[in-house]
Write a protein that holds these residues in place. Sequence first.
Motif, short mmCIF file in Angstrom:
data_model
loop_
_atom_site.label_atom_id
_atom_site.label_comp_id
_atom_site.label_asym_id
_atom_site.label_seq_id
_atom_site.Cartn_x
_atom_site.Cartn_y
_atom_site.Cartn_z
N PRO A 1 0.81 -1.30 -0.01
CA PRO A 1 -0.17 -0.12 0.04
C PRO A 1 0.90 1.39 0.01
O PRO A 1 0.41 2.19 -0.45
N ILE B 1 1.65 2.54 -3.61
CA ILE B 1 0.11 3.04 -3.93
C ILE B 1 -0.08 4.33 -3.44
O ILE B 1 -0.15 5.45 -4.30
N GLN B 2 0.28 4.55 -2.34
CA GLN B 2 -0.15 6.07 -1.47
C GLN B 2 1.16 6.97 -1.82
O GLN B 2 0.88 7.94 -1.62
N SER C 1 -9.54 -1.51 1.21
CA SER C 1 -8.89 -1.28 -0.11
C SER C 1 -7.89 -0.40 0.18
O SER C 1 -7.89 0.48 0.77
N TRP C 2 -6.90 -0.71 -0.60
CA TRP C 2 -5.45 -0.09 -0.53
C TRP C 2 -5.70 1.48 -1.33
O TRP C 2 -5.13 2.37 -0.99
N THR C 3 -6.60 1.35 -2.14
CA THR C 3 -6.82 2.48 -3.28
C THR C 3 -7.54 3.50 -2.55
O THR C 3 -7.12 4.82 -2.78
N ASN C 4 -8.55 3.35 -1.94
CA ASN C 4 -9.63 4.51 -1.57
C ASN C 4 -9.96 4.08 0.04
O ASN C 4 -10.68 4.80 0.48
N SER D 1 -9.78 -3.62 -10.11
CA SER D 1 -8.84 -3.73 -8.64
C SER D 1 -7.24 -4.59 -9.07
O SER D 1 -6.54 -4.13 -8.59
N SER E 1 -5.31 -1.84 -10.75
CA SER E 1 -4.79 -0.94 -9.90
C SER E 1 -3.61 -1.50 -8.82
O SER E 1 -3.11 -0.62 -7.83
N ASP F 1 -4.54 -3.14 -6.40
CA ASP F 1 -5.30 -3.38 -4.89
C ASP F 1 -5.22 -4.80 -4.37
O ASP F 1 -6.31 -5.65 -4.81
N ALA G 1 -8.27 -6.19 -2.46
CA ALA G 1 -9.65 -6.40 -3.13
C ALA G 1 -9.60 -7.44 -4.15
O ALA G 1 -10.47 -8.26 -4.25
#
Length: 342
Positions: free
Chosen positions: A61, A64-65, A107-110, A300, A303, A305, A308
């Motif tokens: 994560p 991604i972040q 979710s890692w993305t949102n 998912s 991205s 994730d 997910a």
Amino acid sequence: MSTTPQAVTPARRRGVAAARTRHALLRLLAVLARSVLIFVPVFVVATFVTFALRSLSGLSPARIQLGEEATPEAIARVEAEWGLDRPFLVQYADWFGGVLHGQLGTSWTNGADISTLIGLGLGVSLSVATFALVIGLLVGFLLGTVAAVRRTTWIDRTITGFVTLISVMPAFVVGIVLVAAFAVGLGLFPAAGYVPASEGVGLWLAHITLPAVALSFDVIADVARQLRGGLIAAYRENYVTGAVVRGLSPRRIFFGHVLRNGLGPALATLGLKFPSLVGASVVTEWIFGLQGFGRFANDSAQSGDVPAVQGVLVVSIALVVAFNLIVNLVLARVTPASQRGV
């Protein structure tokens, strides 16, 4: 004073009926117990492999972040916030415990709840897949039965050729043709979108009919082929010959002997068809503008994730296990060979 036959016969019939009911119930319970003993270890192993995807993928994560330029200290801090610095088995135990309670993680993305996101898409995909399965089962059953009853005739050859043709037609090609013909050309159905059944059954059916028909072709082909083969094999059995010799009508022979014994392969096919319809409909969902389970799985994966994707796989595994369990119970109840343990 002796009991009259008229008084004994109904009581004896009730006793026989009760014994048969108990025997059928015990048989179903035995099949259920055997299936659970098989499916539970399969589910545990499959979830373990699914959870190991994060370690094997090398994704995080923090990437991604924070992006690819994140410092090792920042990455370690974010991974600690997500609990990824703990031992692997501890992470798996916590995650599996959440799965058993219907909690698939975040979710890692949102940062959204994955169970909620999957539930939204799964409702759409289950609607389409269930309708596609019903269409495939009804049409495939009709075609397979007619082909078997009229075997070696021009009707059988025509149905076999038709089934072979639709089995090689990709669902996305069928979907495009259906949209062009029935949505754009004739205006009979919406070209895209989805309306929940709570807003009107008619609107709901109108929006899922075309994607369901597009997905049903493969089911029609498999059910028709398997049913035709099973029925023809059943017609060659000695018990059918004996029934003919005893003078039973063709209808009674078909429904009483042939159908029940030849239905097994077609029913077994459905055990894998329904989960595959739910999970492999991403292209069809793009064509018809549906935010379904397959599209969520695709987004998912693209991205990165991982939680997910893990949630998608767990739900897919649960669908496969649950539907195969249902098929096994139906087979045990319907087909005589399954009742004998053959």
